[in-house]
Enzyme design. Structure first.
Site, mmCIF file in Angstrom:
data_model
loop_
_atom_site.group_PDB
_atom_site.id
_atom_site.type_symbol
_atom_site.label_atom_id
_atom_site.label_comp_id
_atom_site.label_asym_id
_atom_site.label_seq_id
_atom_site.Cartn_x
_atom_site.Cartn_y
_atom_site.Cartn_z
ATOM 1 N N ALA A 267 38.898 40.006 49.270
ATOM 2 C CA ALA A 267 38.587 41.244 49.988
ATOM 3 C C ALA A 267 38.071 40.891 51.384
ATOM 4 O O ALA A 267 37.564 39.790 51.605
ATOM 5 C CB ALA A 267 37.519 42.012 49.214
ATOM 6 N N GLY B 107 39.339 38.608 45.393
ATOM 7 C CA GLY B 107 40.353 39.642 45.196
ATOM 8 C C GLY B 107 41.763 39.079 45.272
ATOM 9 O O GLY B 107 42.694 39.623 44.668
ATOM 10 N N GLU C 78 42.405 37.816 41.915
ATOM 11 C CA GLU C 78 42.500 38.980 41.008
ATOM 12 C C GLU C 78 43.865 39.658 41.149
ATOM 13 O O GLU C 78 44.463 40.080 40.152
ATOM 14 C CB GLU C 78 41.367 39.965 41.312
ATOM 15 C CG GLU C 78 40.008 39.406 40.888
ATOM 16 C CD GLU C 78 38.864 40.341 41.248
ATOM 17 O OE1 GLU C 78 38.629 40.513 42.463
ATOM 18 O OE2 GLU C 78 38.236 40.887 40.348
ATOM 19 N N GLU D 43 32.989 35.418 44.306
ATOM 20 C CA GLU D 43 32.192 36.618 44.603
ATOM 21 C C GLU D 43 30.703 36.403 44.370
ATOM 22 O O GLU D 43 29.864 36.956 45.081
ATOM 23 C CB GLU D 43 32.673 37.793 43.741
ATOM 24 C CG GLU D 43 33.989 38.410 44.179
ATOM 25 C CD GLU D 43 35.212 37.716 43.612
ATOM 26 O OE1 GLU D 43 35.108 36.552 43.174
ATOM 27 O OE2 GLU D 43 36.290 38.334 43.613
#
Ligand SMILES: CC/C=C\C=C\CC(=O)SCCNC(=O)CCNC(=O)[C@H](O)C(C)(C)COP(=O)(O)OP(=O)(O)OC[C@H]1O[C@@H](n2cnc3c(N)ncnc32)[C@H](O)[C@@H]1OP(=O)(O)O
Length: 719
Positions: free
Chosen positions: A61, A100, A103, A123
């Site tokens: 992200a 992310g 993910e 994270e």
């Protein structure tokens, strides 16, 4: 954004495009949603490959967006629609797949990685958890034990390890996108449900409670007080116990709590502060992007004590040739044995060939004739260092850089004895130098920008986090630490015990309390410094030493311990008691409690109960106050540099950002008020007097830390 291309007849490629790491910004997420819809609607397309531009899959992200109002398509449904796609989707991982990014790849049906790729869910290092299904999909893929380890540490793993764990299906040398297309063509038409991780049963194992409890104990020990690792364990536990949709609910709840926390803000600040410290600048305008560093291939290390050994090891690990020098055969042999053993252990652990061929051990300065840079790491004694510097100038090439590893001696004074003041720089390594990441690169008044650039680049190659700082007594870290230590011993005089002070500091999040650190480093280190600076002299009464020196409050307790031979761990007792000399387990020592009681009686001090809050306020705010003075004087380029020094060199808890960030978070007006209060009670402690910059920032409405630099600039122009 994301780029949609049709290749071959039946394959669409979606390329993430957001340099430098293709972070999943709003625009990228929008691009993905649009491209995916295009691919799904195109009847010709049978399979989709996800990849990233410039051989970088995705750095996760976009962290910059976290501080604003998040807009655009959210990650969770986006990844869900990738996974739910009836068309086959393959991730082609090159460079990094982090957070992310990984993910997203876990939402794809297959994953192919290039041999050099690195994967991870970092994270937790940002005070968060992988909340786009990472905590639910990864345990279903690799089991809870391995998932717990990866998610709670945030460790990056190699493609090889990812293959072994079952995170990727193929590792290839060469073009991962072409390999992903080939894989897609070979499996097109096969059922996809088995590849959809959200459809898998919970990752339950019979000893799930035991595994999660053990993980919880580990994270609490490793990062005391940090919320994110605990939440990570809770989320993974949910993946083991609950169906996917319920697990996702738990993941979301935990993420909501973390996302709003001050810990997450502090850790995200630390992420950017670390990168900002790498972009060094000097008061004369020279900086990282306008100063070229010439290459360094051969380095001389003078002195093979503990520091010299660690420095030599770090250099060799970075692939740099080292000429290591000692004064006599015995010291040389001792140093050689220690360095060799460390490097052999390293080679064995990493499975790499031994780098010992890069080392040369010698007694002769003449062997330094063709080195590019020298790091002097002899005993912390100005006269000795001056002698070494003068000798060096007789043998070195004229453009060889001379660095001194000192924890606080005046770099200008040392440079003055050389024939090349512009090539002299301080390199303050932290012990043990092959382990500790921090390096203060100290520029003197005559250091050239090129010399600073060379030292910074060398430190970076040695995997250090380098911060450029100006020359002042103790530089940044130790100069600030002095005030923190002063307050901690004053607290003992007033009624606290070493355990009480340490407990308060450890509960605050410090890796170790100040008295345990002092015992570990050796109490004689500070004793020597105080003697050299004239604070201890023969005319001081040994039975009842004065509590004032040079008109200021002074606590003679540490000197009195040293006089008793209590030098810390190495002598089996210091502020604490140890089972034997060298042992590490600190125990409360009744003798110290008695010693403190006698001391207070002798000086007529009535002990009082001291709260943990007072310990933190006095120790931490005086540290921050000195940091503000350092900023005022232009010793560092900004508050981020100071915070990075404390995060990487002094065990400051990352989830509190650093002393400058902490002061800003508590509120500068609160810090000012407390300092005024304590200074009123201790008028003979000048360091408690609020700094000019603190007063100015408060008067200007306590601007956010990112704006301090411009206020400091104004302050200088008024001087
Ligand atoms: C509701 C959903 C909310 C949250 C979801 C969170 C899930 C996440 O994905 S959180 C982010 C997870 N990702 C990371 O933690 C990765 C962070 N980045 C890195 O570890 C490194 O940058 C790297 C990708 C390994 C690359 O390292 P290196 O080659 O050494 O370069 P750097 O100097 O570190 O970075 C270059 C440049 O890129 C910026 N940057 C890196 N990652 C991000 C990111 N994820 N978001 C935004 N910006 C990023 C970094 O700040 C540097 O910028 P400069 O301006 O050049 O300093």
């Amino acid at each position: 954004m994301a780029l949609y291309t049709r290749v071959k007849e039946s394959i669409a490629v979606i390329t993430l495009k957001n340099p430098p790491v293709n972070a999943l910004s709003t625009a990228v997420r929008r691009g993905i949603v649009e491209s995916l819809s295009q691919a799904l609607q195109d009847e010709q397309v049978k399979a989709v490959v996800f990849c990233g531009e410039n051989n970088t899959f995705c750095g996760g992200a976009d962290i910059k967006e976290f501080s604003g109002s998040m807009s655009g398509p959210p990650l969770v449904p986006m990844i869900h629609s990738i996974e739910a796609s009836e068309k086959l989707i393959v991730a082609a991982i090159e460079g990094v797949a982090l957070g992310g990014g990984l993910e997203l790849a876990l939402g794809c049906h297959y994953r192919v990685a290039d041999t050099n790729a690195r994967l991870g869910l970092p994270e937790v290092t940002l005070g968060l958890l992988p909340a786009a299904g990472g905590t639910q999909r990864l345990p279903r893929l690799i089991g809870i034990t391995a998932a717990l380890e990866l998610i709670t540490t945030g460790r990056h793993i190699s493609a090889k390890e990812a293959l072994k764990l079952g995170i990727v299906d193929q590792v290839i040398e060469g073009n991962a996108v072409l390999a992903a297309m080939a894989l897609a063509l070979s499996v097109i038409g096969q059922p996809l449900n088995a590849r959809r991780l959200s459809l898998q049963a919970p990752a339950w194992v019979p000893d799930v409670d035991y595994v999660c409890e053990a993980a919880l104990a580990r994270v609490k020990q490793r990062s005391r007080g940090a919320m994110a690792p605990v939440a990570c364990v809770q989320a993974v536990r949910a993946a083991a116990m609950l169906p996917y949709s319920k697990g996702m609910e738990k993941e979301r709840q935990l993420m909501d709590m973390l996302f709003r926390s001050s810990q997450a803000r502090a850790m995200q600040y630390a992420f950017f502060a670390q990168r900002s410290a790498g972009k060094w600048s000097l008061p004369n305008g020279a900086q990282w992007n306008n100063t070229k560093a010439r290459n360094v291939e051969r380095v001389g290390v003078i002195g093979l004590g503990t520091m010299g050994q660690g420095i030599a090891v770090s250099l060799v690990k970075a692939g740099i040739s080292v000429v290591a020098i000692e004064v006599d055969t015995k010291q040389l042999e001792l140093g050689k044995k220690a360095v060799t053993a460390m490097l052999q252990r390293y080679a064995q652990r990493q499975g790499v060939s031994s780098p010992l061929h890069l080392l040369k051990f010698t007694l002769s300065f003449h062997q330094l004739r063709d080195v590019d840079l020298v790091i002097e790491a002899v005993f912390e004694d100005m006269n000795l260092k001056k002698r070494v510097f003068s000798e060096l100038c007789k043998v070195l090439k004229e453009n060889t850089i001379i660095c001194t590893n000192t924890s606080g001696l005046n770099v200008d004074e040392l440079a003055a004895v050389t024939d090349r003041q512009h090539l002299v720089v301080g390199m303050h390594f932290f012990a043990p130098a092959h382990v500790m990441r921090l390096l203060e690169v100290v520029y003197g008044s005559g250091s050239s920008p090129e010399a600073v650039a060379i030292a910074m680049a060398l430190g970076k190659r040695m995997q250090k986090v380098c911060v450029a700082v100006g020359n002042c007594s103790g530089f940044v870290g130790n100069r600030m630490l002095k005030h923190y230590m002063d307050q901690s011993v004053y607290l003992l005089e007033e009624g606290a015990t070493p355990e009480q002070v340490d407990q308060a500091l450890e509960e605050f999040g410090f890796a170790m309390g100040i008295f345990k650190v002092a015992d570990l480093s050796g109490l004689d280190v500070g004793w020597r410094v105080r003697k050299a600076s004239g604070l201890i002299s023969p005319d001081i009464d040994p039975v009842k030493p004065s509590r004032w020196r040079f008109g200021r409050r002074y606590c003679p307790l540490p000197d009195m311990l040293c006089q008793q031979g209590r030098l810390g761990q190495k002598t089996g007792h210091g502020w604490y008691l140890y089972n034997s000399p060298g042992s590490k387990e600190a125990k409360c020592d009744p003798e110290i409690l008695k010693f403190l009681e006698d001391y207070r009686l002798k000086y007529g001090i009535i002990p009082r109960r001291i709260s943990s809050q007072e310990v933190i306020e006095r120790c931490v705010f005086s540290l921050a106050n000195e940091g503000l003075r350092i900023l005022e004087e232009g010793i560092t380029a900004g508050p981020e540099d100071i915070d990075i020094i404390y995060l990487f060199g002094y065990g400051w808890p990352r989830y509190r950002g650093g002393p400058m960030f902490y002061a800003a978070q508590v509120g500068l007006s609160v810090v000012l008020e407390k300092l005024e209060h304590y200074h009123h009670l201790q008028p003979d402690v000048p360091s408690l007097e609020p700094s000019q910059l603190l007063r100015k920032l408060v008067a200007e409405g306590s601007p956010p830390i990112q704006q301090w630099k411009s206020h400091i600039k104004n302050l200088h122009s008024q001087l």
